[in-house]
Structures are given as structure tokens and as C-alpha cells.
Design a protein around this motif. Sequence first.
Motif, mmCIF file in Angstrom:
data_model
loop_
_atom_site.group_PDB
_atom_site.id
_atom_site.type_symbol
_atom_site.label_atom_id
_atom_site.label_comp_id
_atom_site.label_asym_id
_atom_site.label_seq_id
_atom_site.Cartn_x
_atom_site.Cartn_y
_atom_site.Cartn_z
ATOM 1 N N LEU A 1 36.324 45.437 44.740
ATOM 2 C CA LEU A 1 35.928 45.898 44.868
ATOM 3 C C LEU A 1 34.414 45.687 43.717
ATOM 4 N N PHE A 2 34.226 45.323 42.634
ATOM 5 C CA PHE A 2 33.193 45.266 41.535
ATOM 6 C C PHE A 2 32.541 43.658 41.990
ATOM 7 N N ALA A 3 33.100 43.164 42.973
ATOM 8 C CA ALA A 3 33.066 41.512 43.134
ATOM 9 C C ALA A 3 31.759 41.473 43.965
ATOM 10 N N THR A 4 31.824 43.144 44.994
ATOM 11 C CA THR A 4 30.893 43.326 45.846
ATOM 12 C C THR A 4 29.848 44.563 45.873
ATOM 13 N N GLY A 5 30.115 45.646 44.795
ATOM 14 C CA GLY A 5 29.490 46.892 44.780
ATOM 15 C C GLY A 5 28.780 47.155 44.203
ATOM 16 N N PHE A 6 27.887 46.027 43.333
ATOM 17 C CA PHE A 6 27.641 46.878 42.398
ATOM 18 C C PHE A 6 25.573 45.924 42.385
ATOM 19 N N GLY A 7 25.289 44.568 43.228
ATOM 20 C CA GLY A 7 24.461 43.822 43.553
ATOM 21 C C GLY A 7 24.638 42.831 42.819
ATOM 22 N N PRO B 1 34.567 34.330 29.799
ATOM 23 C CA PRO B 1 33.728 35.087 31.333
ATOM 24 C C PRO B 1 34.340 33.963 33.124
ATOM 25 N N ILE B 2 35.047 33.162 32.539
ATOM 26 C CA ILE B 2 35.270 31.998 33.808
ATOM 27 C C ILE B 2 35.653 33.270 34.868
ATOM 28 N N PHE B 3 36.868 34.083 34.409
ATOM 29 C CA PHE B 3 37.304 34.589 35.427
ATOM 30 C C PHE B 3 36.946 35.502 36.132
ATOM 31 N N PRO B 4 36.523 36.759 35.056
ATOM 32 C CA PRO B 4 35.289 37.602 35.697
ATOM 33 C C PRO B 4 34.017 37.006 36.897
ATOM 34 N N THR B 5 33.547 35.868 35.986
ATOM 35 C CA THR B 5 31.896 35.523 36.657
ATOM 36 C C THR B 5 32.634 34.552 38.023
ATOM 37 N N GLY B 6 33.746 33.725 38.180
ATOM 38 C CA GLY B 6 33.691 32.789 39.403
ATOM 39 C C GLY B 6 33.494 33.650 40.729
ATOM 40 N N LEU B 7 34.116 34.902 40.667
ATOM 41 C CA LEU B 7 34.019 36.127 41.866
ATOM 42 C C LEU B 7 33.878 36.332 42.319
ATOM 43 N N PRO B 8 32.265 36.414 42.157
ATOM 44 C CA PRO B 8 31.334 36.730 42.953
ATOM 45 C C PRO B 8 30.628 35.415 43.450
ATOM 46 N N TRP B 9 31.465 33.878 42.742
ATOM 47 C CA TRP B 9 30.452 32.933 42.615
ATOM 48 C C TRP B 9 31.407 32.572 44.126
ATOM 49 N N LEU B 10 31.983 32.794 44.072
ATOM 50 C CA LEU B 10 33.681 32.382 45.328
ATOM 51 C C LEU B 10 33.474 32.729 46.390
ATOM 52 N N ARG B 11 33.332 34.448 46.483
ATOM 53 C CA ARG B 11 32.361 35.293 48.112
ATOM 54 C C ARG B 11 31.338 34.623 48.460
ATOM 55 N N ARG B 12 30.501 34.965 47.693
ATOM 56 C CA ARG B 12 28.728 33.405 48.293
ATOM 57 C C ARG B 12 28.951 32.437 48.592
ATOM 58 N N ALA B 13 30.345 30.930 47.946
ATOM 59 C CA ALA B 13 30.485 30.187 48.584
ATOM 60 C C ALA B 13 31.173 30.223 49.760
ATOM 61 N N VAL B 14 32.489 30.372 49.606
ATOM 62 C CA VAL B 14 33.764 31.169 50.570
ATOM 63 C C VAL B 14 33.439 30.872 51.354
#
Length: 407
Positions: free
Chosen positions: A133-139, A320-333
Motif C-alpha cells: 500500500l505504501f508503494a502505491t499510496g503516496f504518488g 534503503p535497498i529493500f524499501p526503495t526497490g519496491l516502487p521500482w519493481l512495481r513500475r518495471a514488472v
Amino acid sequence: MQTLPSPPGAAVRPDRSFSTPAVVASCIGFVLIGALQSLYGPALPALRQEYGLSPSGAGLALSAHFVGGVAGVLGFDRAFGRIGNRTLLGVSYTLVALGGVAFAFSPGWPLALLGALVTGFGFGGIDYGLNQLFATGFGRRSPAMLNILNAHFGIGAIAGPALIGLFGADRYPAVFTAFAVLAALLLIPLGGVRDRHPGDLPADAAANAAGPRARRTAALLTVFVVLYVLHVGVEAGVGGWEPTHLEAVGHSAAFAASATSVYWLMLTLGRFLVAPLTLRWSEPVIIAVSCAGTALCLLAAVQPGLAPYAYAGVGLFIAPIFPTGLPWLRRAVPAARRAGALVIAASMVGGVAAGPALGKVIELFEVRAVPAVLFVLAAVCLAATWWLARATRAAAGASGGPGSPLG
């Protein structure tokens, strides 16, 4: 699962998934799961005495927790998008509360293990649900908010053992019960969580969208999984073996323990510090710098005199790797929702496997080899990041979108 309605003034903005009170409650939820994960180790002496267990038998409590965590991530992923967000989080907090009480007051070891398993299932639901939810909920602020959220996990991981140390290992039932009550109280602010977010896609739609690019999706997802498994392996490996390594190179046991606490403190601090940087730098740049810094610090840890300070640097860079990678993952995959569940579950497996795997390396070589082995893993993480940056940049360029600054 019923949750209380939103209190006055707690309305959710149309472009956000959380009201302000729900954001605060979510951060407290990550303090909760961070503490729960860290409580089992300090409680082991009391568990062995109470149930007459061997060291390996008592260690099954943490294993049951992690097995439940992986099952929780994968199970709740199946329901995500089909069942409301409030219900999923509400069930997760309820499972943590019930499992914590069962673990604290079970009359026998099998029931205690079941309590740990149930707690772990709720743990996985909270971990996956809030990260998703945080990966998508704050723009565009999502990477910053994810780092802040996960920093609170570190606060809990530091606080849990401190509470056991303060009250004594034999009082672990009271500590587990207190966190179970906290989990129940966190049901109240769930009224401030949006049940559906406008950007959400049903899991089936996400999978169908990925159909024409299945091969690219599989390659990207595989490399993301490698990145997550190895970087969590490095994170857990330092946390588990730093004291042993520092003692082996001549530092006292007390100093080694304090240095390890500093490592976890720096990991928590690093997530708070990087949050504002995510508004200026892209995720690939932040993760590449993090992997490079982690590798250099581990290389420095080979030197006995530098090792304690180098490990603190590892904590700061790897944060930062774990939390920062999730939004990148969502856009990339394209199949981002299923991908998020897979990498979070894989990261848990990496954390569990790190201890035994490094133990085997020590058997084959010696404990002084630990930083060198972890350096190799960090270097592979850097290579994976470089490959992902080039692959996602090429895809963005082909579609006319903005590319990654790496490459």
C-alpha cells in the motif's frame, strides 16, 4: 472483519491510501512486527528452561515464525485486490494478537509453536500489505514513505531485545502479551485506510497485461529476486555473524555486542536519512550507490582495526535497498502485485538461509572469511542493480518514457 469507522478529520485524500492517523498507526505496526521478530532470540534461555528444550528445539520458534511469515505474504497476496485493504490488515493484526497470546501462555511446546506460526502469518500479512500500500499510496513520495515505514521496523527490532533485557527473559510472556494488545489496538485506526486505491489493478488484470511480455517480465523478476535474496542475506549475515567475527579478530565480547547494536541502529537511521533523497534521486541511483557503499564497507571490514566502523557503514548503506526497490519493481514488472509478494517472501527466505549458509562457509574456511564472502554477495547485488537499470531504461526508451540515469 469489522473495523471502526474513520473518526472525524481522518478522511483519506482521493490520491492517497491513508489518512494521517492511519499513516502513524502503520508506522507503529512496523514497530510491532520489528519487535516481534527480535523477541524470540532473547527469550530462548527461558523457553529452554520452561519446556525442557535443546537449543535447536527452542530455535524452532523463530523458524515457525518465518514459515508463517512466508505463508502470510503469499496467502495475502492471493487475496489482495479481491478483499478490501482494511479487512486484510485487520485479519493480520488479529492473527498477531491471537498468536502472541497463544505463544505467551501455551501449556505445551507444540501449542507455543502453533502460536509462533499464527503470529508469523499475521506478520507476513502486515509486512506485505503495508509495503504494498505504501508503494502505491503516496504518488512520487512513495519511496520516501516506504523508507520511513521500514525504519520503524528497525526501531522495533532494537526495542524488542531491550525490553526482554529490562524485564528478564523469564518475563517474556508479559512482553509478548503487551505486543498482542498493541496489535489489537491497531485495529482502531484502520478506518483511515482506503479499502481500494484508484491505481489498484486486480491481480488477474495485472497478469493479463504481462502476457505479451512474459519473457521480459520473467527476466526482470528473476533479477529482482536475486537482488532481494542476496541483499537481505548480507543484512542478516552481518547482524548474525558480526559479533563472532569481531571477537575472532581480537575485540572483546562486550565491544562486539555493542558494535552489532550500532550496526542495527545505523540501518534504522539510514532509512530515515534517505527518505528526502528519494525526492531528488531515482530508485536505481539510490540502490546502486547503496550496493556500492555496502561492498566497499565489507571490503574494509576485512581489516580488523576497521571492521567495527566498516560494519556500521554497511548498516547505513544497505538500509534503503529493500524499501526503495519496491516502487521500482512495481513500475518495471508488469505483474507488479505478484512480483511484490514474491520478492518479499524471497527476502524472508534469504534472511533465514543466511545464518546456516555462512556457518557452512566458516566450517570450510574460518570466521575471518565472513566479510569477504559478504563482499562477493554485495558485488553481485551491484551487478544485478546495474543490469536492472539498463533493462528498465531500454524498456522506457522504447515506450517513449523517461529512462533511468544509470547505464
